[in-house]
Design a protein around this motif. Sequence first.
Motif, PDB file in Angstrom:
ATOM      1  N   THR A 261     100.214 -16.560 -27.687  1.00  0.00           N
ATOM      2  CA  THR A 261      99.560 -16.831 -28.964  1.00  0.00           C
ATOM      3  C   THR A 261      99.271 -15.498 -29.657  1.00  0.00           C
ATOM      4  O   THR A 261      99.285 -14.436 -29.026  1.00  0.00           O
ATOM      5  CB  THR A 261      98.248 -17.606 -28.776  1.00  0.00           C
ATOM      6  N   ARG A 262      98.963 -15.589 -30.946  1.00  0.00           N
ATOM      7  CA  ARG A 262      98.748 -14.368 -31.714  1.00  0.00           C
ATOM      8  C   ARG A 262      97.311 -13.858 -31.602  1.00  0.00           C
ATOM      9  O   ARG A 262      97.071 -12.654 -31.675  1.00  0.00           O
ATOM     10  CB  ARG A 262      99.115 -14.615 -33.184  1.00  0.00           C
ATOM     11  N   THR A 263      96.343 -14.751 -31.415  1.00  0.00           N
ATOM     12  CA  THR A 263      94.945 -14.338 -31.417  1.00  0.00           C
ATOM     13  C   THR A 263      94.239 -14.775 -30.138  1.00  0.00           C
ATOM     14  O   THR A 263      94.685 -15.685 -29.435  1.00  0.00           O
ATOM     15  CB  THR A 263      94.188 -14.940 -32.616  1.00  0.00           C
ATOM     16  N   VAL A 313      98.460  -8.696 -25.218  1.00  0.00           N
ATOM     17  CA  VAL A 313      97.891  -7.721 -24.289  1.00  0.00           C
ATOM     18  C   VAL A 313      98.561  -7.825 -22.935  1.00  0.00           C
ATOM     19  O   VAL A 313      98.642  -6.862 -22.179  1.00  0.00           O
ATOM     20  CB  VAL A 313      96.360  -7.915 -24.157  1.00  0.00           C
ATOM     21  N   ALA A 314      99.109  -9.006 -22.603  1.00  0.00           N
ATOM     22  CA  ALA A 314      99.737  -9.206 -21.292  1.00  0.00           C
ATOM     23  C   ALA A 314     101.252  -9.186 -21.350  1.00  0.00           C
ATOM     24  O   ALA A 314     101.904  -9.333 -20.327  1.00  0.00           O
ATOM     25  CB  ALA A 314      99.274 -10.543 -20.700  1.00  0.00           C
ATOM     26  N   PRO A 332     105.910 -14.491 -33.382  1.00  0.00           N
ATOM     27  CA  PRO A 332     105.486 -13.093 -33.202  1.00  0.00           C
ATOM     28  C   PRO A 332     105.446 -12.332 -34.515  1.00  0.00           C
ATOM     29  O   PRO A 332     106.108 -12.700 -35.491  1.00  0.00           O
ATOM     30  CB  PRO A 332     106.556 -12.532 -32.256  1.00  0.00           C
ATOM     31  N   GLU A 333     104.698 -11.233 -34.503  1.00  0.00           N
ATOM     32  CA  GLU A 333     104.525 -10.438 -35.721  1.00  0.00           C
ATOM     33  C   GLU A 333     105.787  -9.686 -36.118  1.00  0.00           C
ATOM     34  O   GLU A 333     106.001  -9.412 -37.297  1.00  0.00           O
ATOM     35  CB  GLU A 333     103.380  -9.431 -35.531  1.00  0.00           C
ATOM     36  N   TYR A 338     108.771 -10.087 -30.279  1.00  0.00           N
ATOM     37  CA  TYR A 338     109.567 -11.238 -29.835  1.00  0.00           C
ATOM     38  C   TYR A 338     110.379 -10.877 -28.593  1.00  0.00           C
ATOM     39  O   TYR A 338     110.399 -11.614 -27.602  1.00  0.00           O
ATOM     40  CB  TYR A 338     110.498 -11.676 -30.974  1.00  0.00           C
ATOM     41  N   VAL A 339     111.032  -9.739 -28.631  1.00  0.00           N
ATOM     42  CA  VAL A 339     111.861  -9.306 -27.495  1.00  0.00           C
ATOM     43  C   VAL A 339     111.018  -9.128 -26.242  1.00  0.00           C
ATOM     44  O   VAL A 339     111.384  -9.581 -25.150  1.00  0.00           O
ATOM     45  CB  VAL A 339     112.591  -7.988 -27.835  1.00  0.00           C
ATOM     46  N   HIS A 340     109.854  -8.475 -26.387  1.00  0.00           N
ATOM     47  CA  HIS A 340     109.020  -8.230 -25.212  1.00  0.00           C
ATOM     48  C   HIS A 340     108.443  -9.531 -24.659  1.00  0.00           C
ATOM     49  O   HIS A 340     108.323  -9.692 -23.440  1.00  0.00           O
ATOM     50  CB  HIS A 340     107.896  -7.253 -25.560  1.00  0.00           C
ATOM     51  N   ARG A 341     108.085 -10.441 -25.547  1.00  0.00           N
ATOM     52  CA  ARG A 341     107.550 -11.723 -25.071  1.00  0.00           C
ATOM     53  C   ARG A 341     108.594 -12.494 -24.278  1.00  0.00           C
ATOM     54  O   ARG A 341     108.348 -12.907 -23.142  1.00  0.00           O
ATOM     55  CB  ARG A 341     107.082 -12.575 -26.255  1.00  0.00           C
TER      56      ARG A 341
END
Length: 439
Positions: A261-263, A313-314, A332-333, A338-341
């Motif tokens: 999630t974003r927040t 953060v994770a 994602p922002e 996006y790639v890291h998630r």
Amino acid sequence: MSSSSLSPTFADLGVAVEITEALAERGITRTFAIQELTLPLALQGTDIIGQARTGMGKTLGFGVPLLDRVFDSADVAEIDGTPRALVVVPTRELAIQVGEDLTQAAKKLPLRLVTIYGGRPYEEQINALESGIDVVVGTPGRLLDLYQRGCLVLEHVAVLVLDEADEMLDLGFLPDIESILEALTHPHQTMLFSATMPGPIVNLARSFLTKPVHIRAEEPDAAATHTTTEQVIFQAHRMDKEAVLARIMQCRGRGRCIVFTRTKRSAQLVAEGLATRGFRVGAVHGNMGQPARERSLEAFREATIDILVATDVAARGIDIDDVTHVINYQTPEDPMTYVHRIGRTGRAGHSGTAITLVGYDELNKWSAINSELDLNMPEPPQWFSNSPELFAALNIPEGAQDRIAAPRRVFGGRSPADRSHSPARRSSSRSRSRRRTRR
């Protein structure tokens, strides 16, 4: 597969038997590409720039030669209780994961390792350093703080690793990194690993590395995302996302799953929504204390829970090979987020599924991600929780319901009954009450 097509083993590349035996106990014998390319040079003490996407085995790519050299290299001084190796990583979660991986690989070695990061008492970290430590893993701010206090001795560090350098740049740690590098005035080996090479990281490498060898574990024009990850993207209405998520969690073949999630507020509410529907879920976000975050991550690793709802953060701190699904509950922002998630799945040869729920107000964000990464999905289809296309695309059983069991408690969190009293929902209730009063 013929024996000639198999990658070499760690033993083939000359790694100490104590390390290869410890890795073999975890079922790790053969190298991945970044490890195969890195190890021969790293074991010789060569400075290295390693470039590979997340989930490609970078930790053992630098961790194995680091441990081998500290343990038994002619050009590294005998261990004496002051650090011989320092690994700098951007986040607490990644520090914990790297520390655990190195500890397991060093299980049969007479080396002492400590993991240092903010959010923990100084006393326990200072005591560990004073008792004698050979390998230090930590985050930039706390490492620099302890060095400036005189508690962390860097004069005898023979191997320095900067992991996820681009993320450290994004988080504003570059000045701290430069301060740490400037403290290492004696000859030493430096290995810098990064998924991307933005200008400031290139300049850092030029300034502080000595004739580094640049290693890429893939072709220069390789896609930014794993080919082992299936990407499913569709538009979802904000009010229907929780119901969509509940159906996705019932898809065939789902194992461990991470929902991003974003927040922080969204992470808590989504976790509570899943728990209310009977799923085993935990959360990791910035409003949680560090011990609570560590407990959630450990429960996820040990399969006490099989769903983790997390903020970014994770995103770089969860290094588990068998995450089957990653879900972007909110778009994602930016493309790299996006790639890291989605890099949390499809790792180390496993297949995975990355699902992105694009809100109607998030189409511009998705358009930027799609264009940058060339995903060929400019206008995702609109699906709802009862859409046959959703069920077909994700192999969801026809009888999947809105809930699967009695309400549960979010791991380490509030009971489902408390959900209606969360700050966001109290605010919503007050708003409805005011509207009724005005009528």
